[in-house]
Scaffold this motif. Structure first.
Motif, mmCIF file in Angstrom:
data_model
loop_
_atom_site.group_PDB
_atom_site.id
_atom_site.type_symbol
_atom_site.label_atom_id
_atom_site.label_comp_id
_atom_site.label_asym_id
_atom_site.label_seq_id
_atom_site.Cartn_x
_atom_site.Cartn_y
_atom_site.Cartn_z
ATOM 1 N N ARG A 44 6.147 45.835 -29.965
ATOM 2 C CA ARG A 44 6.103 47.021 -29.093
ATOM 3 C C ARG A 44 6.333 46.717 -27.625
ATOM 4 O O ARG A 44 7.051 47.441 -26.944
ATOM 5 N N THR B 273 9.394 48.254 -25.570
ATOM 6 C CA THR B 273 9.160 49.097 -24.391
ATOM 7 C C THR B 273 10.001 48.603 -23.220
ATOM 8 O O THR B 273 10.631 49.384 -22.513
ATOM 9 N N ALA C 297 13.444 49.566 -23.583
ATOM 10 C CA ALA C 297 13.559 51.031 -23.637
ATOM 11 C C ALA C 297 14.046 51.503 -25.003
ATOM 12 O O ALA C 297 14.834 52.437 -25.110
ATOM 13 N N TRP C 298 13.570 50.839 -26.067
ATOM 14 C CA TRP C 298 13.890 51.213 -27.432
ATOM 15 C C TRP C 298 12.678 51.932 -28.015
ATOM 16 O O TRP C 298 11.696 51.312 -28.398
ATOM 17 N N SER C 299 12.746 53.226 -28.108
ATOM 18 C CA SER C 299 11.641 54.022 -28.654
ATOM 19 C C SER C 299 11.888 54.280 -30.145
ATOM 20 O O SER C 299 12.983 54.017 -30.648
ATOM 21 N N PRO C 300 10.889 54.814 -30.870
ATOM 22 C CA PRO C 300 11.093 55.103 -32.287
ATOM 23 C C PRO C 300 12.341 55.966 -32.503
ATOM 24 O O PRO C 300 12.596 56.916 -31.771
ATOM 25 N N HIS D 155 15.384 54.808 -32.120
ATOM 26 C CA HIS D 155 16.500 54.175 -31.406
ATOM 27 C C HIS D 155 17.315 53.354 -32.400
ATOM 28 O O HIS D 155 16.789 52.561 -33.150
ATOM 29 N N SER E 189 21.347 47.271 -29.122
ATOM 30 C CA SER E 189 21.429 48.723 -29.146
ATOM 31 C C SER E 189 22.813 49.145 -29.606
ATOM 32 O O SER E 189 23.818 48.578 -29.185
ATOM 33 N N GLY F 32 6.927 51.431 -33.818
ATOM 34 C CA GLY F 32 7.499 50.362 -32.989
ATOM 35 C C GLY F 32 7.831 49.106 -33.772
ATOM 36 O O GLY F 32 7.731 48.005 -33.244
#
Length: 168
Positions: free
Chosen positions: A68, A72, A75-78, A80, A95, A107
């Motif tokens: 997590r 964070t 900047a990869w949130s659920p 993504h 990404s 996460g």
């Protein structure tokens, strides 16, 4: 009286054609395929230590791990979307809008069994994570690789007599 039948031991055995598989051609084994070459991350040799974030995680039986704090930072949130590239001793997660994988609701990320096998990651074992926020990448290594790198590093350090081990 008629003849008595021959005892079973005296009769020759006959093979039943329907039960015998046909002969098959054997092909020469294929040469092993090379693993894909991962693209270089093109990091400068003098990149500051702060450019890399390190963490360790443990894989569960399904190949999931939680990172997590690194997610964070990236900047990869659920939800993504990410894509995986696999090499020897490495999985590079980056990404990708149409990536096959996604960050889970808690996460977590999942490494498919094929990726784990190709990268030399132990089932339900520890993994070393390296996040490079400037490149939007999370890199997964087996601990054995880090141990080899450290062994090489410490092996090049001068001993008490000032000589480097192995320079005989």
């Amino acid at each position: 009286m008629g003849q008595s039948p021959e005892p079973a031991a005296a009769r020759p055995e006959q093979l039943i054609g329907a039960l015998i598989p046909p002969a098959t051609r054997r092909f020469a084994p294929l040469a092993p395929l090379d693993l894909p070459v991962l693209p270089r991350l093109d990091l400068p040799a003098d990149a500051p230590f702060e450019s890399f974030l390190l963490d360790v995680a443990r894989l569960d039986a399904s190949g999931r791990f939680s990172a997590r704090s690194l997610l964070t930072t990236l900047a990869w949130s659920p939800g993504h979307r990410v894509d995986l590239r696999v090499g020897t001793d490495v999985v590079v997660i980056s990404s990708c809008v149409d990536g096959r994988q996604a960050v889970g609701g808690r996460g977590e990320l999942t490494l498919p069994v094929s990726a784990r096998a190709l990268a030399g990651l132990d089932r339900e074992g520890w993994i070393v994570l390296v996040a490079i926020p400037a490149r939007g990448a999370l890199i997964v290594h087996p601990p054995a690789l880090i141990a080899r790198l450290l062994t090489d590093y410490y092996g090049r350090q001068p001993g008490p007599d000032g000589r480097i081990h192995g320079d005989d």
